[in-house]
Every structure is written in structure tokens, then in C-alpha cells.
Write an enzyme that holds these catalytic residues in place. Structure first.
Site, mmCIF file in Angstrom:
data_model
loop_
_atom_site.group_PDB
_atom_site.id
_atom_site.type_symbol
_atom_site.label_atom_id
_atom_site.label_comp_id
_atom_site.label_asym_id
_atom_site.label_seq_id
_atom_site.Cartn_x
_atom_site.Cartn_y
_atom_site.Cartn_z
ATOM 1 N N ASP A 252 0.824 -1.358 0.000
ATOM 2 C CA ASP A 252 0.074 0.056 -0.147
ATOM 3 C C ASP A 252 0.893 1.332 -0.054
ATOM 4 O OD1 ASP A 252 -1.881 -2.094 0.463
ATOM 5 O OD2 ASP A 252 -3.312 -0.724 1.497
ATOM 6 N N ARG B 168 0.464 4.943 17.560
ATOM 7 C CA ARG B 168 0.330 6.035 16.631
ATOM 8 C C ARG B 168 0.791 7.496 17.014
ATOM 9 N NH1 ARG B 168 0.771 2.111 13.655
ATOM 10 N NH2 ARG B 168 -0.938 1.199 12.640
ATOM 11 N N ASP C 61 -7.166 4.468 12.796
ATOM 12 C CA ASP C 61 -5.468 5.034 12.725
ATOM 13 C C ASP C 61 -5.728 6.307 11.946
ATOM 14 O OD1 ASP C 61 -4.414 3.274 14.183
ATOM 15 O OD2 ASP C 61 -3.824 1.826 12.265
ATOM 16 N N SER D 282 -5.395 -8.329 7.551
ATOM 17 C CA SER D 282 -4.394 -7.407 7.737
ATOM 18 C C SER D 282 -3.809 -7.404 9.314
ATOM 19 C CB SER D 282 -5.289 -6.064 7.729
ATOM 20 O OG SER D 282 -5.796 -5.805 8.546
#
Length: 499
Positions: A100, A179, A208, A264
């Protein structure tokens, strides 16, 4: 050398191809002409090329100050249909090395951006040298890779341990804590490089995107964020993985040679998460080969590992394995060792349905080995050393803290306030907890503390101590008064309603 108009099919004015700005930091090999040559790369068929849509190469063109064209160099490659975009600003991309963000890197360059790739080493299993080479090969101007494992533990995981942070009673916030740690460094790189933009590869349905962007805006209000998966021109072009793979092959982006797992994953030092794909049906059991951070509890060793974990101000400062005497004191080494022990015994697995901040429920499977051991150990030493009423208030603060962290508000004033309050509550949370780790479970064996509020003589059934049992009669009567009155009056109401 023939002018490009003889084989481009049309005559393009100079500004349509490039401007002098494009040369910055891109001096080609060899000797440049002295007339202030500027270069640009185009994917075009070479003179006389008669092939189809595939073939040709990447041709580097330039012009002199007189406006005469020349061919500087070429290299083999697949022919693409890249549209030349007007030059834009610099963007710092949160790069992972995966499909990605690799496609996003090339796509950003297509849009005219100068791309700086940033990859945080936050404890994930990754070939960072290969990721660097890949990003540079795809056209990144620079690649920054920074090891932030120690900072992640000390500045993000430890406050969560102090808080006993748990979102919706089960999730230990492994991704949510990572994050803001990554975002802080993204902003730092952007400021150092004078970049106006930050880009990420988070989807438009997940948490996210919110966590990254709220953190970036809080730390640098003037920053602008590019989120391709929320841009129609991107997600309509790439509605699925097949289109991404085709784009990757077309632009020379290495693609995985092994089949992709049908879900994922996101990993850091604290945990690994699994979602999407075949896991989206919540009734389906997760495949046994899904888990990568912990072993199967049913096949884990029958002999437990007994540990002594020492806390100061609510933070673990020492761990000792009572079986072999192994001791660790530094934050990072201590945490990694607990990861190893918990992984060995299959500790830290959960399969939950949670409420995303964006408004939908999602299924997530998590492995949080060390975090699970520390949660149980800290919970025990806190209950041992903290006043009952203070702890009730602190539990409420921890609930709000967990929600703020999950939703991406780490850098908000309210979250900062809560961290200070929780840290203040931990001043006397010190001592040692003994735990046994075995077969997917953490068992507390005992605890001791110089700040213990436990009075063995006072609580003993064999010694009266400084306590008068008769006083309990009045205590019970006072507390019973409210209950007696409530039910007496309720009886009157019920009698009247029956009449």
C-alpha cells in the site's frame, strides 16, 4: 539528436515537461552540458519503437538554455502512462515498506510531490535496510528510519501501565499507543525538512486515520495531511488489491512473491493486531496459524515461569525469574524479556468485537504478551498500596484515559491532564509482585511493599487488634436506615396501587 517532437507524436512546450526546480538534489551521472541543463524522467517509447503498451524504458530528457532537446540516458523498464504533474511541495510519508505505502509513494510522485519516506522502528519484524533501498528505488528523495522502541516503552507504554488502561474492558491499546509516538516523529521530520504535507496509508474506515491526523494537527497546526484512501481519485482508481498489484507491476514496484494472509496485521513492540478479510465474519473462529507473537497455550510448556516484578511509582523497574535468576532492569530489556516469557506460555491473546471511534463495530484479534503480565501485576500492587477512595477516582480517570487514547487524543489538553493526575496517584505504588506464567494465564502468587496499607493484625480473625467488633453494629444500623426507609415506602405505594 532528434528533437522529441519527432517521436512524441506532438510538440510539447518546455514548461509542460519540467522546470529548473526539478533538478534540486538530482544531479545525474556523467558530465552535464554547461548551458544550465535541467533534466526530467519520462516513460516514453524510444525513437523508432514499434511495440505495444509494454516495453521501452524510462528516458531522461533535458534541454539547454537555447531550447534545444537532447536525450541524456535511458534504462530498461515497463512502459507506463504516467501523466506529468505540475511540481508541488514536499510530503513526508509514513512508510511501511508494504504494498500500500509503496504504491502511495509512487502515486504521490505522479501528483508532483517530492516524497520523503519515514519508517519508525517501533518493534515490528521488518528488514529496515531492504525497506530503505526499496523506498529510494521507488523515487523517495530521502528515507528516514528511526528506532523509537525505548521511547515507546518509557513515554507511552509506561503511562498506560500506570493507568491500567483497558479499552472496553479488554483491549490493552497496543496500536493506539503507537500512533502518537510515530506521529510525533513524522512532524519532527516534516519540520526539519520544511515539508508542508504529511501522508499516511490508513484506510478511511479505521481509527488510525484519526489517531495520526489528530496527533499531527496538535503538534503542528499548520501541517496538511494527505490521506489517499479518503481521496476519490485514489480509491476509485484502486478499489481492490488486484488494481494495486497491477499498478505495482506497471511501475516496477516489487510485489510479494508469497500469497498474502487473508487478513491485515499491524505489529509493534507491545502487540500485534489482526483484522479484516476472513476475520470480518465474527462467528468464524480464527485460524490456528494466525497467531505469530505467542505460542498455542495448549501446547505451551507444562512448567511455569515464576517472576518477581518490582515497581516504583507504578512503573516496573526490575524483573527477576526466580527459576534461573535472570534479571533485567532497563525499561526496554525488561519489556522485551516479559514478551519472551509470555510468548513462550501463550499469554496475551484476545478475540473481541470493539466500537471504533468512527461509529462502527469491528472484530479485532490481538496478542499483547508483556502488556498482559504487567496489567495483572500492576493491578495487584496498586490495590495493595492505594487508598480505597483514591483508587475509585483513579479508576474513573483510567476509563476516560483509555477512551481518549483509543480515539486518538493523546496530545489533547484533557489527556495530558489525566496523565498528570494518574502519575500523581502512583507516588506510593511501589513494591514487588510475584506471578506465575503458564498455559495462557498469569497467576498472582504474592506481593510486598514498603507502602502497603495492609494491616495483618487488624484484619486477622485470630487477633482483635485495634478494632472493636461491637462498633460494627452501629455501622450496620446506619447503612441499613436508607434501605429500610426505601422498602417501607415502596410497600405503601404497592398497597395503594393494589386497592
Amino acid at each position: 539528436m532528434a528533437k522529441p517532437s519527432t517521436w512524441l507524436g506532438c510538440k510539447l512546450p518546455l514548461p509542460a515537461l519540467c522546470t529548473p526546480k526539478h533538478l534540486e538534489g538530482r544531479a545525474p551521472p556523467g558530465t552535464l552540458p554547461t548551458e544550465g541543463t535541467v533534466l526530467w524522467q519520462l516513460r516514453l517509447p524510444p525513437p523508432g519503437y514499434k511495440g505495444g503498451g509494454r516495453g521501452g524504458g524510462c528516458w531522461t530528457l533535458g534541454w539547454s538554455t537555447e531550447g534545444s532537446w537532447f536525450l541524456w540516458s535511458c534504462r530498461a523498464g515497463s512502459l507506463g502512462s504516467t501523466r506529468m504533474a505540475e511540481p508541488r511541495d514536499t510530503v513526508v510519508l509514513a512508510y511501511s515498506g508494504g504494498l500500500d505505502t509503496s504504491c502511495i509513494l509512487v502515486w504521490l510522485k505522479e501528483q508532483g510531490y517530492t516524497v520523503i519516506a519515514f519508517l519508525a522502528n517501533i518493534g515490528q519484524k521488518e528488514d529496515f535496510d531492504a525497506a530503505r533501498k526499496k523506498a529510494l528505488a521507488l523515487g523517495a528523495e530521502k528515507v528516514y528510519i528511526q528506532d523509537v522502541c525505548r521511547e515507546f516503552v518509557e513515554e507511552f507504554i509506561w503511562p498506560a501501565v500506570q493507568a491500567n488502561a483497558l479499552y472496553e474492558d479488554r483491549y490493552l491499546l497496543g496500536t493506539a499507543l503507537a500512533r502518537p509516538c510515530i506521529a510525533r516523529l513524522l512532524v519532527l521530520v516534516a519540520k526539519e525538512q520544511g515539508a508542508r504535507y504529511i501522508a499516511h496509508g490508513a484506510t478511511g474506515k479505521g481509527n488510525d486515520q484519526v489517531r495520526f491526523e489528530l496527533s499531527c494537527y496538535a503538534l503542528c497546526p499548520s501541517i496538511k495531511v494527505i490521506a489517499p484512501w479518503r481521496m476519490p481519485e485514489f480509491y476509485q482508481r484502486f478499489p481492490g488489491r488486484r488494481e494495486l498489484m497491477e499498478y505495482a507491476q506497471k511501475h516496477g514496484i516489487p510485489v510479494p512473491v508469497t500469497p498474502k494472509a487473508p487478513w491485515s496485521m499491524d505489529e509493534n513492540l507491545m502487540h500485534i493486531s489482526y483484522e479484516a478479510g476472513i476475520l470480518e465474519n465474527p462467528k468464524n473462529r480464527a485460524p490456528r496459524d494466525l497467531y505469530t507473537k505467542t505460542c498455542d497455550p495448549t501446547t505451551s510448556p507444562d512448567i511455569p515461569d515464576d517472576l518477581e516484578i518490582e515497581f516504583e511509582k507504578g512503573v516496573p523497574v526490575k524483573v527477576t525469574n526466580t527459576g534461573d535468576g535472570v534479571t533485567h532492569r532497563s525499561a526496554l530489556e525488561l519489556f522485551m524479556y516479559l514478551n519472551d516469557i509470555a510468548s513462550k506460555h501463550g499469554v496475551g491473546r484476545i478475540d473481541i468485537v470493539e466500537n471504533r471511534f468512527v461509529g462502527m463495530k469491528s472484530r479485532g484479534i490481538y496478542e499483547t504478551p508483556a502488556g498482559t503480565i504487567l496489567y495483572h501485576a500492576h493491578l495487584d500492587i496498586e490495590a495493595f498500596t492505594m487508598d480505597r477512595e483514591v483508587r475509585k477516582i483513579k479508576q474513573g480517570l483510567a476509563l476516560k484515559f483509555s477512551e481518549l487514547v483509543y480515539n486518538g487524543f493523546w496530545y489533547s489538553p484533557e489527556c495530558e491532564f489525566l496523565r498528570h493526575c494518574i502519575a500523581r496517584s502512583q507516588q506510593a505504588v511501589a513494591g514487588t509482585v510475584r506471578v506465575s506464567v503458564c498455559k495462557g494465564q498469569v497467576y498472582v502468587l504474592g506481593r510486598e511493599s514498603p507502602h502497603s496499607l495492609y494491616n495483618e493484625e487488624l484484619v486477622s480473625m485470630d487477633v482483635q487488634g485495634d478494632y472493636e467488633p461491637a462498633d460494627a453494629t452501629g455501622f450496620i444500623n446506619i447503612n441499613a436506615l436508607r434501605l429500610k426507609e426505601y422498602h417501607r415506602l415502596q410497600s405503601k405505594v404497592s398497597t395503594k396501587q393494589d386497592e
